[in-house]
Every structure is written in structure tokens, then in C-alpha cells.
Write an enzyme that holds these catalytic residues in place. Sequence first.
Site, short mmCIF file in Angstrom:
data_model
loop_
_atom_site.label_atom_id
_atom_site.label_comp_id
_atom_site.label_asym_id
_atom_site.label_seq_id
_atom_site.Cartn_x
_atom_site.Cartn_y
_atom_site.Cartn_z
N GLU A 134 0.84 -1.22 0.00
CA GLU A 134 0.00 0.00 0.00
C GLU A 134 0.87 1.26 0.00
O GLU A 134 1.18 1.81 1.06
CB GLU A 134 -0.95 0.01 1.21
CG GLU A 134 -1.88 1.21 1.21
CD GLU A 134 -2.86 1.21 2.38
OE1 GLU A 134 -3.62 2.20 2.51
OE2 GLU A 134 -2.88 0.25 3.17
N LYS A 167 -2.47 -2.02 -3.13
CA LYS A 167 -3.55 -1.17 -2.60
C LYS A 167 -3.15 0.29 -2.76
O LYS A 167 -2.60 0.91 -1.85
CB LYS A 167 -3.85 -1.49 -1.13
CG LYS A 167 -5.02 -0.67 -0.57
CD LYS A 167 -5.44 -1.11 0.81
CE LYS A 167 -6.58 -0.23 1.33
NZ LYS A 167 -7.12 -0.69 2.62
#
Length: 363
Positions: free
Chosen positions: A182, A225
Amino acid sequence: MSSNPYAEELMATAQYISKKGRGILASDESNATTGKRLAAVGIENTEDDRRAWRELLYTAPGLGQYISGCIMFEETLFQSSKGGVPFVKILKDQGIVPGIKVDTGLQILPGTDGETATQGLDGLGDRCKAFYKQGARFAKWRAVVKIGTATTPTTTAMLENAHGLARYAQICQENGLVPIVEPEITLGPGTYTIEETAFWSERMYSQVFRLLNEYNVMLEGILLKPNMILPGLDAPSASPQEVAKYTVRTMRRSVPAAVPGIHFLSGGMSEEESTLNLQALQDEAATGPASPWALTFSYGRALQATTLKTWAGQPANWDAAQAILVKLAQANSSAQLGQYKGPHPVPGGGRILQALRLGGVGK
């Protein structure tokens, strides 16, 4: 390079979580953050109240039709329902893969304008072993890159966060967990344009994948992500079509085809905006070369905010709260399939400034 005994399992897990019409429920808020959310609707921040809130989410009838993975906080991974059924079993019985947040928060990088590094590498291998034994099969680590000022982002912050993500991913795969990578170009104050967000996102993602390769991370066994490409909070809002144009272009320029799924975060977007933008991504992706990866979701607030307001800690509201959660998940599932037509279960809503979670474990 030695082979990873978990390789086949990692690839199968990543593929399963990324399958069509499914996304991730991000319920990994720390105890402190969960406490703030509970307090907003008049609920105390006790372990039992946190457990009850997560039980409401995980036992929602039919949730597994639309959700394939669930990110949990460490406390929650080891909890059970009021009736004594482990949350891990409840999720698995719904067809939802349990996951775990493994970073321990953000720390300010000295000499920068509020830029951060993510903590949590110390002892991560042993923690991953324990999480795998408990039933987790994927993990999450959030790195935040600040843009929109005259001095941000710095190469120091970009390299530090890319390194942290790569090392985390390497350790996770060594211990059987699919790492969610992420690298969040965080939505913050400022009048910076959508083009600027796209520029810095491309550069950050390119750095991340270069280091993932340096650390021999198997890309077929990770999930990405990222943020959607949005202008600053003080700039004019972008239409879903504009967001999709720059987001899909950025992914095509910087994300290798080996990655099974791109699970966008909902940071800063309202519940309806998150769904509309996800639908627009599918429309945009259909106009060019076929996308090699799933463009799907890993939403927290966009699935939980109205669910929590509806429940408000009242037993009489339990069924209604679960129903709105499933409707929100269904709307985003439809958007992932490119089939969302509306109306939205929670129409309207404005942008939300995302708070940086600073501090150590549990913050």
C-alpha cells in the site's frame, strides 16, 4: 534464488481475493481509531464493544457474496463472537480470507515537512508466523507519501517507504502471507492538480516495484492497494471519468502484469463517490488494451461509516446495520463488474480529510 515452499499457496490466495465481483473489507483500524469512531455514535471504547462491532460486520448474512478478504487488527484476529466462534472461522465460513495489519504506525522523518516512515519491521517474521498459525493468509502495510507542498515529496521519503514495503513483502511471503503493498499518495489539503497526483503516483509505484524486484518478491503473490488519482482537497473536484482516466493510465504505466489485483483504497472519498469511481475505472479500462489485473476495492470507511451510524450500539438496529453493509458491498461488487447503475444505498456525501496514524503499536 531459493524457492518458497508457500509459492503455490500465495499465488492461489492472491488470485482468490482478486476474483471478479469481490473486494476487501478493511476493518483493521487500531483500538484508538476504532474508539474515535465508536465515540462518534455514543459507544464506549471497550474490548467487548470493539468485539461486538466487528461481529456485526463479519456475521452479516451474504457478505461473502461480495467480499473475498477482510483485513483485521491484531486484537480482532484472536477474538471470537459472543457465542464463542472464532472470527477467523466466521470469515472462512463466509468464503472470506482473513488478513492482518502488520505495520505499527507512522513516524515523522526528521528534517522533512511532515513526511513519514512506516514502523514495524522489527520482529515481523515471528509475528507473521503467529498470524499464519491463527489463520491469517494475507497482510497489510500502509506507507504514506505526502504531496502538494513546495518541498514534498522528497526522494528520502519515497525511497524509505519503498524500502519498507519491499522488506515487509519479502518477510510476509517467507512466512506464507500474501502482502498487500500500500503506497498511498495521501489525499490532503492543497490545490494540487490531478495531473500532479498522477505524476507522483507513477514515480512512487515505479520505485516500489523496482525494490520489490530487488528483494525477490514474487509479484504473482502480492496485491497492490493504491490511491485513486484525485486532486487536492482544495482543488475543484474531478469527475469519475477524469479520475478513471488518470488512475487507469497510472496503473498501466507502472504496475506489472504479474500482479493479480489492484485493490483501491477509499481514502477521502464518500461512500457513493467510491462506488461511482470504481465503476468509472471499469469503463475506462474497457476502452484500451485489456487490463491484466483486477481493478477492485479495499474499502474501510466506504463500507463501515453508515453501517456504524445505523447500528449505534443498539441491539434493535443490528439487522438494519448488517443490511446496509451488504447493500454497500453489493454496490461496489456491481461496480467492479462494470454493472453498477444506482441508486446508491448511501447517496451524496463529501470529501473526508484522512488522519495520519502516528505513533507505535496500537496507535
